[in-house]
Design a protein around this motif. Structure first.
Motif, PDB file in Angstrom:
ATOM      1  N   GLY A  49     -30.021 -42.804   8.400  1.00  0.00           N
ATOM      2  CA  GLY A  49     -28.787 -43.246   7.757  1.00  0.00           C
ATOM      3  C   GLY A  49     -28.074 -42.082   7.085  1.00  0.00           C
ATOM      4  N   SER A  50     -27.163 -42.411   6.157  1.00  0.00           N
ATOM      5  CA  SER A  50     -26.432 -41.372   5.433  1.00  0.00           C
ATOM      6  C   SER A  50     -25.980 -41.893   4.071  1.00  0.00           C
ATOM      7  CB  SER A  50     -25.237 -40.874   6.241  1.00  0.00           C
ATOM      8  OG  SER A  50     -24.286 -41.903   6.387  1.00  0.00           O
ATOM      9  N   VAL A  51     -25.745 -40.952   3.175  1.00  0.00           N
ATOM     10  CA  VAL A  51     -25.296 -41.286   1.824  1.00  0.00           C
ATOM     11  C   VAL A  51     -24.062 -40.462   1.474  1.00  0.00           C
ATOM     12  CG1 VAL A  51     -27.605 -41.942   0.989  1.00  0.00           C
ATOM     13  CG2 VAL A  51     -26.823 -39.590   0.713  1.00  0.00           C
ATOM     14  N   ASP A  52     -23.231 -41.033   0.619  1.00  0.00           N
ATOM     15  CA  ASP A  52     -22.087 -40.319   0.068  1.00  0.00           C
ATOM     16  C   ASP A  52     -22.433 -39.866  -1.337  1.00  0.00           C
ATOM     17  OD1 ASP A  52     -20.300 -40.559   2.209  1.00  0.00           O
ATOM     18  OD2 ASP A  52     -19.548 -42.505   1.500  1.00  0.00           O
ATOM     19  N   ILE A  53     -22.033 -38.640  -1.665  1.00  0.00           N
ATOM     20  CA  ILE A  53     -22.178 -38.112  -3.017  1.00  0.00           C
ATOM     21  C   ILE A  53     -20.807 -38.243  -3.655  1.00  0.00           C
ATOM     22  CG2 ILE A  53     -22.885 -36.153  -4.448  1.00  0.00           C
ATOM     23  CD1 ILE A  53     -25.043 -37.189  -2.436  1.00  0.00           C
ATOM     24  N   LEU A  54     -20.728 -38.977  -4.769  1.00  0.00           N
ATOM     25  CA  LEU A  54     -19.460 -39.266  -5.434  1.00  0.00           C
ATOM     26  C   LEU A  54     -19.448 -38.635  -6.821  1.00  0.00           C
ATOM     27  CD1 LEU A  54     -20.091 -42.837  -4.429  1.00  0.00           C
ATOM     28  CD2 LEU A  54     -17.985 -41.759  -3.707  1.00  0.00           C
ATOM     29  N   LYS A  55     -18.302 -38.088  -7.180  1.00  0.00           N
ATOM     30  CA  LYS A  55     -18.146 -37.456  -8.485  1.00  0.00           C
ATOM     31  C   LYS A  55     -16.862 -37.957  -9.111  1.00  0.00           C
ATOM     32  CE  LYS A  55     -19.249 -34.125 -11.442  1.00  0.00           C
ATOM     33  NZ  LYS A  55     -20.236 -34.408 -12.421  1.00  0.00           N
ATOM     34  N   GLU A  56     -16.934 -38.223 -10.406  1.00  0.00           N
ATOM     35  CA  GLU A  56     -15.739 -38.641 -11.122  1.00  0.00           C
ATOM     36  C   GLU A  56     -14.993 -37.399 -11.572  1.00  0.00           C
ATOM     37  OE1 GLU A  56     -14.599 -41.243 -15.025  1.00  0.00           O
ATOM     38  OE2 GLU A  56     -16.204 -42.004 -13.734  1.00  0.00           O
ATOM     39  N   SER A  57     -13.697 -37.345 -11.265  1.00  0.00           N
ATOM     40  CA  SER A  57     -12.877 -36.188 -11.640  1.00  0.00           C
ATOM     41  C   SER A  57     -12.469 -36.303 -13.109  1.00  0.00           C
ATOM     42  CB  SER A  57     -11.639 -36.101 -10.754  1.00  0.00           C
ATOM     43  OG  SER A  57     -10.748 -37.154 -11.066  1.00  0.00           O
ATOM     44  N   ALA A  58     -11.902 -35.229 -13.638  1.00  0.00           N
ATOM     45  CA  ALA A  58     -11.440 -35.221 -15.029  1.00  0.00           C
ATOM     46  C   ALA A  58     -10.381 -36.291 -15.263  1.00  0.00           C
ATOM     47  CB  ALA A  58     -10.895 -33.842 -15.399  1.00  0.00           C
TER      48      ALA A  58
END
Length: 164
Positions: free
Chosen positions: A68-77
């Motif tokens: 499978g696969s995963v997304d890496i998510l980051k919250e911006s400023a």
């Protein structure tokens, strides 16, 4: 035959070893050393859209994508959530949690149904205690991986900076 997510548990050691051989983090380890660390790893599954962990969570494990696969998510400023990477088979997630005890730096969500191989901090600490030579090789691999990630991040950041 006992199965876990389509994985024959009687063959799981072989599956773990086959995967570990492919992972750059473990490239310095011998087959015997890979066999030793495989004993400290377990499988975990998450469904599409499910979060493995969220930015700010306490981290005490790292994972490797088996299927499978995963997304890496980051919250911006500005408060926007952006996908900063998509990781598939053989890629590692959460490796900083093995080294430090700071909160997770990003959110990880399954893009598809995903099977992961998990190494807990406790498992890693046991490896370091019982097999220090293996622990040193893994730490060198982690340092190399984190360095490569930092270089890639620096290059991406430069693309968004104003030229001099």
């Amino acid at each position: 035959m006992m199965e876990y997510g389509g994985i024959d548990l009687f063959k799981s050691r072989e599956i773990i070893l086959d995967l570990l051989i492919e992972i750059q983090l473990f490239q310095e380890l011998t087959p015997k050393e890979l066999e030793i660390i495989s004993k400290y790893m377990t499988f975990f599954e998450i469904n599409e859209g499910e979060a493995l962990f969220r930015e700010g969570d306490t981290g005490d494990f790292m994972c490797f994508v088996v299927k499978g696969s995963v997304d890496i998510l980051k919250e911006s400023a500005s408060g926007r959530t952006v996908v900063i990477a998509n990781l598939g088979r053989g890629r590692s997630i959460g490796e900083m949690a093995i080294i430090d005890k700071t909160p997770r730096s990003a959110t990880v969500k399954a893009k598809t149904f995903t099977t992961l191989l998990v190494l807990s901090r406790k498992g890693f600490d046991t490896i370091v205690e019982k097999h220090p030579g293996i622990g040193i090789k893994i730490l060198k691999g982690l340092a190399r991986l984190l360095s490569l990630n930092m270089r890639a991040t620096s290059s991406k950041l430069a693309d968004y900076m104003n030229p001099i």
